[in-house]
Motif scaffolding. Structure first.
Motif, PDB file in Angstrom:
ATOM      1  N   UNK A  50      -5.156  -0.882  11.442  1.00 28.78           N
ATOM      2  CA  UNK A  50      -4.134  -1.549  12.244  1.00 28.78           C
ATOM      3  C   UNK A  50      -4.059  -0.959  13.651  1.00 28.78           C
ATOM      4  N   UNK A  51      -4.124   0.384  13.731  1.00 28.37           N
ATOM      5  CA  UNK A  51      -4.026   1.019  15.045  1.00 28.37           C
ATOM      6  C   UNK A  51      -5.244   0.749  15.913  1.00 28.37           C
ATOM      7  N   UNK A  52      -6.327   0.240  15.312  1.00 22.41           N
ATOM      8  CA  UNK A  52      -7.548  -0.033  16.066  1.00 22.41           C
ATOM      9  C   UNK A  52      -7.657  -1.483  16.529  1.00 22.41           C
ATOM     10  N   UNK A  53      -6.763  -2.361  16.081  1.00 22.38           N
ATOM     11  CA  UNK A  53      -6.844  -3.768  16.443  1.00 22.38           C
ATOM     12  C   UNK A  53      -6.469  -3.986  17.907  1.00 22.38           C
ATOM     13  N   UNK A  54      -7.138  -4.898  18.590  1.00 20.25           N
ATOM     14  CA  UNK A  54      -6.769  -5.177  19.990  1.00 20.25           C
ATOM     15  C   UNK A  54      -5.354  -5.704  20.127  1.00 20.25           C
ATOM     16  N   UNK A  87      -2.414  13.457  13.478  1.00 17.84           N
ATOM     17  CA  UNK A  87      -2.920  13.986  12.224  1.00 17.84           C
ATOM     18  C   UNK A  87      -4.297  13.463  11.889  1.00 17.84           C
ATOM     19  N   UNK A  88      -4.569  13.375  10.568  1.00 17.31           N
ATOM     20  CA  UNK A  88      -5.895  12.962  10.113  1.00 17.31           C
ATOM     21  C   UNK A  88      -6.226  11.533  10.512  1.00 17.31           C
ATOM     22  N   UNK A  89      -5.194  10.684  10.718  1.00 17.17           N
ATOM     23  CA  UNK A  89      -5.454   9.306  11.113  1.00 17.17           C
ATOM     24  C   UNK A  89      -5.869   9.187  12.572  1.00 17.17           C
ATOM     25  N   UNK A  90      -5.636  10.249  13.351  1.00 18.82           N
ATOM     26  CA  UNK A  90      -5.968  10.205  14.776  1.00 18.82           C
ATOM     27  C   UNK A  90      -7.413  10.624  14.984  1.00 18.82           C
ATOM     28  N   UNK A  91      -8.327   9.843  14.443  1.00 20.10           N
ATOM     29  CA  UNK A  91      -9.743  10.119  14.630  1.00 20.10           C
ATOM     30  C   UNK A  91     -10.185   9.563  15.971  1.00 20.10           C
ATOM     31  N   UNK A  92     -11.460   9.720  16.268  1.00 23.12           N
ATOM     32  CA  UNK A  92     -11.964   9.268  17.569  1.00 23.12           C
ATOM     33  C   UNK A  92     -11.905   7.766  17.720  1.00 23.12           C
ATOM     34  N   UNK A 125     -11.227  -9.523   2.680  1.00 25.77           N
ATOM     35  CA  UNK A 125     -11.955  -9.265   3.924  1.00 25.77           C
ATOM     36  C   UNK A 125     -11.245  -8.227   4.767  1.00 25.77           C
ATOM     37  N   UNK A 126      -9.922  -8.305   4.811  1.00 28.31           N
ATOM     38  CA  UNK A 126      -9.142  -7.356   5.596  1.00 28.31           C
ATOM     39  C   UNK A 126      -9.300  -5.930   5.057  1.00 28.31           C
ATOM     40  N   UNK A 127      -9.232  -5.771   3.743  1.00 28.19           N
ATOM     41  CA  UNK A 127      -9.344  -4.436   3.150  1.00 28.19           C
ATOM     42  C   UNK A 127     -10.749  -3.876   3.348  1.00 28.19           C
ATOM     43  N   UNK A 128     -11.767  -4.711   3.169  1.00 28.75           N
ATOM     44  CA  UNK A 128     -13.139  -4.247   3.372  1.00 28.75           C
ATOM     45  C   UNK A 128     -13.384  -3.857   4.824  1.00 28.75           C
ATOM     46  N   UNK A 129     -12.850  -4.639   5.736  1.00 30.98           N
ATOM     47  CA  UNK A 129     -13.005  -4.311   7.153  1.00 30.98           C
ATOM     48  C   UNK A 129     -12.304  -2.999   7.493  1.00 30.98           C
ATOM     49  N   UNK A 130     -11.107  -2.792   6.906  1.00 36.12           N
ATOM     50  CA  UNK A 130     -10.381  -1.543   7.145  1.00 36.12           C
ATOM     51  C   UNK A 130     -11.140  -0.351   6.578  1.00 36.12           C
ATOM     52  N   UNK A 131     -11.713  -0.525   5.394  1.00 36.45           N
ATOM     53  CA  UNK A 131     -12.457   0.582   4.786  1.00 36.45           C
ATOM     54  C   UNK A 131     -13.700   0.928   5.602  1.00 36.45           C
ATOM     55  N   UNK A 132     -14.431  -0.091   6.063  1.00 40.36           N
ATOM     56  CA  UNK A 132     -15.617   0.177   6.863  1.00 40.36           C
ATOM     57  C   UNK A 132     -15.257   0.864   8.177  1.00 40.36           C
ATOM     58  N   UNK A 165       0.850  -1.190   0.000  1.00 38.48           N
ATOM     59  CA  UNK A 165       0.000   0.000   0.000  1.00 38.48           C
ATOM     60  C   UNK A 165       0.888   1.243   0.000  1.00 38.48           C
ATOM     61  N   UNK A 166       0.704   2.101  -1.011  1.00 39.02           N
ATOM     62  CA  UNK A 166       1.472   3.336  -1.119  1.00 39.02           C
ATOM     63  C   UNK A 166       0.791   4.441  -0.316  1.00 39.02           C
ATOM     64  N   UNK A 167       1.587   5.315   0.276  1.00 41.66           N
ATOM     65  CA  UNK A 167       1.047   6.360   1.147  1.00 41.66           C
ATOM     66  C   UNK A 167       0.191   7.369   0.397  1.00 41.66           C
ATOM     67  N   UNK A 168       0.354   7.490  -0.923  1.00 45.72           N
ATOM     68  CA  UNK A 168      -0.422   8.448  -1.690  1.00 45.72           C
ATOM     69  C   UNK A 168      -1.812   7.916  -2.043  1.00 45.72           C
ATOM     70  N   UNK A 169      -2.069   6.670  -1.747  1.00 48.01           N
ATOM     71  CA  UNK A 169      -3.367   6.077  -2.047  1.00 48.01           C
ATOM     72  C   UNK A 169      -4.207   6.049  -0.779  1.00 48.01           C
ATOM     73  N   UNK A 170      -5.520   6.216  -0.953  1.00 48.42           N
ATOM     74  CA  UNK A 170      -6.408   6.261   0.201  1.00 48.42           C
ATOM     75  C   UNK A 170      -6.450   4.925   0.937  1.00 48.42           C
ATOM     76  N   UNK A 171      -6.180   3.816   0.230  1.00 43.03           N
ATOM     77  CA  UNK A 171      -6.173   2.510   0.898  1.00 43.03           C
ATOM     78  C   UNK A 171      -5.087   2.444   1.967  1.00 43.03           C
ATOM     79  N   UNK A 172      -4.006   3.202   1.789  1.00 43.49           N
ATOM     80  CA  UNK A 172      -2.963   3.261   2.811  1.00 43.49           C
ATOM     81  C   UNK A 172      -3.532   3.798   4.123  1.00 43.49           C
ATOM     82  N   UNK A 173      -4.330   4.851   4.042  1.00 39.33           N
ATOM     83  CA  UNK A 173      -4.958   5.410   5.250  1.00 39.33           C
ATOM     84  C   UNK A 173      -5.927   4.422   5.872  1.00 39.33           C
TER      85      UNK A 173
END
Length: 589
Positions: free
Chosen positions: A114-118, A131-136, A209-216, A100-108
């Protein structure tokens, strides 16, 4: 193993040949030893056949060692390549690798997920981001102050993201997963990085499944926001996400009746008509041209419509320095299928100095009046057009290299992106080329005029009704409402025991003081004040932006806003006349 057998078959004959050559050389040397004993003084003769040559070479110990090293090194390199090929084959067969390249939205998506996984909490090496990744959600919330009121204003969300040059191992749905992140090395300033995820599985549905879960996960955390993506400032031929903004409600936009409904219904119907366009062979594109006076709400309605449709905004400035036909075409082609693209001041790309002045038009025709002059004259300060006129007369060029044919090709050429909604704004509608405004490029033209009395009334209500509807204890009777609003400041001075402090001179400042405290008025009272306010506003003379700026200076003084609006209109008109005289003097000079 087959490759090792082949290597043995190659090396074994070579060693046999060397041994035979050595034995032959030793016998020849022993036979000729007695013959050469009497002729020891004779010169040394070089070998004349291959066997003698090999024997001569092998008799030199240094060369013999070199040959052994060559054979051994070749064998080891062959084994290394066999191991590398076997490992690559094993990985290809039993592992799935995604980059995943950082310029693509899939990277975000993946970084946020990943940061949300237990299991992510078990690691000890992180990159901390606010930054923008630090959402609630699962993010750590930090407060900079213990005061209750400041917590809502000064809090920060922190997320622990994968750090650079670190490898992480975890389990996902019973699969072994490794995660690594590498930053691109470049001598130029670059924030590019690559996220690599490897899954021990032969079924690619696990990655899906992983990508869809990340997008949701990402979309649910950003359900109330839209992304704002302008053109990169240093390249000019690619997009760069810069910020996310909260969605703006359509109820916060005050326009003439039917304007919001027209744009929203048309855009929604277009988004549902992809099959209709495909069946008839029509390119699935829609263009809207919003024209009229500055400050009339063109950009605001675009922001609100994007939020209602759930689409991100891509901003393209045609006056950007260095932008040419090729880069413009590349930008339009790289737009996502569903998005809102904005071209503000589309007329500026073909105007020297990016001026908005109109020459050679009939100013007596209300549709041909210079809307920029109308909007700018609402502001008693120096007009932005005055500055643009100075830039134009001084010979400053915008540096834009876009041609009309290049713009037309980018909008509806063969390579033009489909599925996007294009909004173009202009303040000089009648100066645009007819080829640019025809259907297929700009399908719907909507005029945004200066404020009407209806808009003035609705704007007044927006200022004083939110937060002050019939609260407990507030009066709804007309007479009682007057009693409640005897103090127009909205502040209540607390009583204190002891002598009053000596009065001090008020501070000297300009501008509007900001406050959130206002008198509690009933809805009926506010509607009555709104009618009085709107009755004093001339029809179609001031922009909504100028009226909003006026009401901001009376944010907690609704009664005084109605009483002073007549004087404000007089002062604004006088300032407008002074600027007009100044422009006429500069033109004569």
């Amino acid at each position: 193993m087959s490759s090792l057998v082949q290597l043995t078959n190659i090396v074994q004959p070579l060693l046999t040949l060397l041994n035979n050559s050595v034995e032959t050389t030793q016998e020849s040397t022993f036979t000729n030893a007695t013959q050469n004993a009497t002729a020891s003084d004779a010169p040394l003769r070089m070998p004349t056949d291959f066997s003698s040559l090999m024997g001569f070479i092998y008799s030199i110990s240094a060369l013999r060692d070199y040959l052994k090293l060559i054979v051994l090194g070749g064998a080891l390199e062959t084994l290394r390549r066999l191991y590398s090929a076997s490992y690559s084959n094993l990985v290809d067969r039993f592992f799935i690798t995604a980059t995943f390249e950082s310029e693509d939205v899939a990277f975000s998506w993946m970084m946020f997920w990943l940061s949300s996984l237990p299991q992510w909490r078990q690691f000890r090496d992180f990159s901390v981001s606010t930054g923008d990744l630090a959402l609630g959600g699962d993010a750590l919330t930090l407060y900079e102050d213990d005061d209750e009121h400041l917590q809502q204003r000064r809090k920060r969300s922190v997320r622990y993201l994968p750090s650079y040059n670190a490898s992480y191992r975890m389990w996902y749905k019973g699969r072994y997963v490794t995660v690594s992140r590498v930053k691109e090395e470049s001598r130029w300033y670059s924030d590019k990085s690559t996220l690599t995820i490897t899954i021990f599985s032969r079924d690619r549905s696990v990655l899906d499944t992983m990508i869809l879960e990340a997008r949701e996960k990402w979309m649910s955390a950003r359900s109330d926001k839209i992304d704002i993506t302008p053109v990169k400032s240093w390249y000019g031929d690619d997009w760069a996400h810069v910020a996310s903004r909260p969605k703006r409600s359509l109820n916060s936009i005050v326009l003439d009746k039917g304007t919001k409904e027209l744009l929203l219904d048309d855009a929604r119907d277009f988004m549902k008509s992809k099959k209709w366009y495909a069946d008839r062979g029509i390119p699935f594109r829609r263009g809207y041209l919003l024209y009229g006076a500055p400050g009339s709400g063109k950009t605001s309605i675009i922001h609100s419509l994007a939020g209602e449709l759930g689409l991100d905004i891509y901003i393209l400035s045609l006056s950007k320095t260095g932008l040419d036909d090729a880069s413009l075409n590349s930008l339009i082609c790289s737009l996502p299928e569903q998005c809102v693209a904005i071209m503000e001041d589309i007329d500026a790309a073909f105007t020297h100095g990016i001026t908005r002045d109109i020459s050679g038009t009939d100013l007596e025709d209300p549709r041909n009046r210079d809307p920029s002059r109308q909007g700018d004259d609402d502001n008693p300060e120096d007009s932005p057009n005055d500055k643009r006129d100075g830039a134009r007369t001084s010979g400053v060029d915008s540096g834009c290299k876009i041609t009309l044919s290049g713009l037309l090709n980018a909008l509806d050429g063969i390579s033009a992106q489909e599925g996007r909604i294009l909004f173009a704004t202009t303040n000089r509608y009648h100066t645009l080329d007819p080829a640019l405004t025809r259907p297929g490029r700009m399908d719907l033209h909507v005029e945004f005029r200066l404020a009407s009395r209806y808009q003035a009334s609705e704007l007044y209500k927006r200022f004083y009704l939110p937060g002050t509807p019939e609260v407990e204890g507030a009066s709804t009777d007309e007479g009682e409402g007057d009693a409640v609003a005897t103090s127009d400041s909205g502040y209540v001075t607390p009583t204190k025991e002891g002598p009053s402090p000596a009065p001090t001179a008020p501070p000297n400042y300009s501008g509007a003081s900001h406050s959130t405290s206002a008198p509690k008025l009933s809805r009926k009272r506010v509607e009555h004040l709104a009618e009085r306010f709107a009755s004093q506003i001339p029809e179609r003379e001031f922009s909504m932006a100028s009226l909003q700026g006026y009401l901001m200076s009376y944010k907690v003084r609704p009664f005084q806003a109605v009483d002073d609006v007549e004087q404000w209109i007089k002062d604004t008109r006088e300032a407008r006349d002074r600027r007009a005289d100044a422009r006429a003097g500069r033109a004569q000079a």
